[in-house]
Design a protein around this motif. Sequence first.
Motif, PDB file in Angstrom:
ATOM      1  N   ILE A   1       7.210  -0.907   7.591  1.00 47.46           N
ATOM      2  CA  ILE A   1       6.752   0.602   6.458  1.00 47.46           C
ATOM      3  C   ILE A   1       7.701   1.119   5.999  1.00 47.46           C
ATOM      4  O   ILE A   1       8.746   1.862   6.315  1.00 47.46           O
ATOM      5  CB  ILE A   1       6.512   1.811   8.280  1.00 47.46           C
ATOM      6  N   SER A   2       8.771   1.339   4.721  1.00 46.83           N
ATOM      7  CA  SER A   2       9.712   2.529   4.361  1.00 46.83           C
ATOM      8  C   SER A   2       9.182   3.976   3.813  1.00 46.83           C
ATOM      9  O   SER A   2       7.773   4.321   3.441  1.00 46.83           O
ATOM     10  CB  SER A   2       9.627   1.960   2.866  1.00 46.83           C
ATOM     11  N   LYS A   3      10.085   4.259   4.609  1.00 43.53           N
ATOM     12  CA  LYS A   3       9.833   6.143   4.093  1.00 43.53           C
ATOM     13  C   LYS A   3      10.421   6.131   2.288  1.00 43.53           C
ATOM     14  O   LYS A   3      11.429   5.718   2.131  1.00 43.53           O
ATOM     15  CB  LYS A   3      10.974   6.824   5.149  1.00 43.53           C
ATOM     16  N   THR A   4       9.457   7.095   2.193  1.00 41.33           N
ATOM     17  CA  THR A   4      10.249   7.361   0.716  1.00 41.33           C
ATOM     18  C   THR A   4      10.317   8.633   0.839  1.00 41.33           C
ATOM     19  O   THR A   4      10.289   9.334   1.902  1.00 41.33           O
ATOM     20  CB  THR A   4       8.412   7.915  -0.355  1.00 41.33           C
TER      21      THR A   4
ATOM     22  N   TYR B   1       0.674  -1.212   0.603  1.00 40.62           N
ATOM     23  CA  TYR B   1       0.307  -0.349   0.313  1.00 40.62           C
ATOM     24  C   TYR B   1       0.846   1.932  -0.190  1.00 40.62           C
ATOM     25  O   TYR B   1       1.866   1.292   0.534  1.00 40.62           O
ATOM     26  CB  TYR B   1      -0.411  -0.104   1.300  1.00 40.62           C
ATOM     27  N   TYR B   2       0.600   1.860  -0.581  1.00 38.76           N
ATOM     28  CA  TYR B   2       1.257   3.433  -0.824  1.00 38.76           C
ATOM     29  C   TYR B   2       0.795   4.560   0.036  1.00 38.76           C
ATOM     30  O   TYR B   2      -0.961   4.558  -0.057  1.00 38.76           O
ATOM     31  CB  TYR B   2       1.263   3.671  -2.131  1.00 38.76           C
ATOM     32  N   ARG B   3       0.702   5.196   0.503  1.00 43.30           N
ATOM     33  CA  ARG B   3       1.077   6.246   1.412  1.00 43.30           C
ATOM     34  C   ARG B   3       0.756   7.333   1.339  1.00 43.30           C
ATOM     35  O   ARG B   3       1.752   8.091   0.865  1.00 43.30           O
ATOM     36  CB  ARG B   3       1.167   6.726   3.257  1.00 43.30           C
TER      37      ARG B   3
ATOM     38  N   PRO C   1       0.208   3.249  -7.702  1.00 46.51           N
ATOM     39  CA  PRO C   1       1.934   4.008  -6.934  1.00 46.51           C
ATOM     40  C   PRO C   1       1.008   5.288  -6.860  1.00 46.51           C
ATOM     41  O   PRO C   1       0.662   5.538  -7.973  1.00 46.51           O
ATOM     42  CB  PRO C   1       2.227   3.498  -7.994  1.00 46.51           C
ATOM     43  N   ILE C   2       1.635   5.930  -5.638  1.00 47.22           N
ATOM     44  CA  ILE C   2       0.930   7.036  -5.452  1.00 47.22           C
ATOM     45  C   ILE C   2       2.580   8.266  -6.213  1.00 47.22           C
ATOM     46  O   ILE C   2       3.198   7.170  -6.025  1.00 47.22           O
ATOM     47  CB  ILE C   2       0.970   7.740  -3.899  1.00 47.22           C
TER      48      ILE C   2
ATOM     49  N   GLU D   1       5.833   3.012   1.956  1.00 50.04           N
ATOM     50  CA  GLU D   1       4.875   2.368   1.648  1.00 50.04           C
ATOM     51  C   GLU D   1       4.577   1.681   2.572  1.00 50.04           C
ATOM     52  O   GLU D   1       5.977   0.730   3.390  1.00 50.04           O
ATOM     53  CB  GLU D   1       5.405   1.934   0.253  1.00 50.04           C
ATOM     54  N   PHE D   2       3.729   0.600   2.834  1.00 45.95           N
ATOM     55  CA  PHE D   2       3.420  -0.660   3.373  1.00 45.95           C
ATOM     56  C   PHE D   2       3.609  -2.205   3.114  1.00 45.95           C
ATOM     57  O   PHE D   2       2.325  -1.745   1.748  1.00 45.95           O
ATOM     58  CB  PHE D   2       2.033  -0.102   4.560  1.00 45.95           C
TER      59      PHE D   2
END
Length: 405
Positions: free
Chosen positions: A246-249, A195-197, A383-384, A216-217
Motif C-alpha cells: 500500500i503506497s501513500k500518494t 488498484y487506485y484508491r 489511474p485516478i 495505490e494497492f
Amino acid sequence: MQSIPLKLILVYIYIILFSASNALCSQLNNLRCPIEPTELATPKFNSEYNGDIIYFCCSECVSLFEESPEIYSKSIQEIKSNKNLETEKTFIQKIIDTTWNLFFQFPGSFSAILILFICLILKKFPFAKWVLKNSWKSILIIALIFDLFYTHLVHKESTKTNSLVEELHSTTFLEYGEPLIPSISKLPASIKKTYYRGNDERNPGLYNGGNYRTAEFTIDLCNSSNDTIGYDSVVNYNNLFLRVTISKTPNTSNHFWSKKKMSNIYVTANSEKFHWSKNRLSDATNLYKIDSKNEWQFKYPLKSFSVGNENKLIKGIIYLCEKRYNQNNSLIGGRFHYAFQFDLKIISNEISNTSDLWMGPLYRKRSLRIWEIPESEWLSTDPIPINQMNDINKDPILIGIDEKD
C-alpha cells in the motif's frame, strides 16, 4: 375449568393457521432498497422488472434503477431467490416455520400452552387433572411475566448489537452478505494487479473537486524471502504468500497515514462481525512500513487454503480491517475495508496461467451514495488523478477527518 385452556389452545392454533395462510397468499417483496440497502423500501416508489415489482426508498433510486437495471442484477437476483424460496414452501412447512418462530419470540407462553395441552390429553391422570383445575391461571400468568422480561432483554440486546454493527460496518454486511464476498473481477486473469484508491469527499475547495488519488494497492504473490512469484515460477505451496503493498500518494493528508492509524490495520481470513470482542483472531497479520518509503506491506500465508494432492487448488478470501475504539478508548471490534480474493492453481509445481487474484471494497460510508461517487472514482484499476496542489488542505471537515479519528 378444563374448557378454558382448550379455548386458549384453539385460539393459538387459529393464530398459527391464520399466519400461515397469510404467508401463503401474500406476495413477498423486498424490504430494503436494492440501491441503498441501508434504507427501507416503500410501496410508494417502485418499478417493474421482468415481471416483478421492485420497491425502493426514494424516487432518485427508482430513476437510477430504470436507467441501468443491469447494474443492480445481483440485488434483484437475491430478491427473486428469496421470493422463490418462500413460495416453494408448502402450507404445512409454513405452519411449522410460524410455530418455530413463535416459540423463540414467546417461549414462556408457548411452553405454557404446550404444558396445558399435554395435561388436557392426559387429564385422566391425577397430576394433569390437578393442573387443569387449580394451576392453569398461575402457569399462564408466570409465562406472561417471563415473556415480558424475555422480550425486553432480547430487544435490549438486539438494539445493542444492531447499534454496534451500524457503528462498525454500516452497509457492509447488507451489501456483501455473510460471509463477505467482494465483487467478481471483470479483468483478465493476472497474479499481479494495481488498484487506485480515490478520495471519498467532494467539494469545490478540493483539487479536482475532490476526485483525486490517495493510495495505490499492488497485489501479487511471493515466498517467505519476499521473492516475487509469477506464472513461470517454480512454487512450493507451503511457501506461498499473498503480498499487498500500500503506497501513500503524494499530496494526501498525513492524518490517514499516521503511525497510530496504520498500527490499527490488520489482515485476517475471519469474516465474522465482531473481531476482538466476540470473535477471537488467531491469524491477524499486521502491516509493516517499508524503510524510507511511504509504503506499507503485508504477507499472508496461503498454505491453509490449499486442497488437492499433486496439483493444488488455492482459493479463498482475506480481509483488510481496521480496529475501532469507543469514546472510552476501548476496542469494540474491527471494520472491514477491503477483501483480497484469490483463485490459484498449481500444476506440476508451477502457477497455472489461469490463476487470478483481485481485490474489492467492503466499506462505504452511509453518506457515500453510489450516484454521488461511482466506484470507478473510489477504487479502480484505471489511474485516478494525483492531487497537484502542494499546499495540502488542512481543513479536517473538508478532507473527511472524523473528530472521533
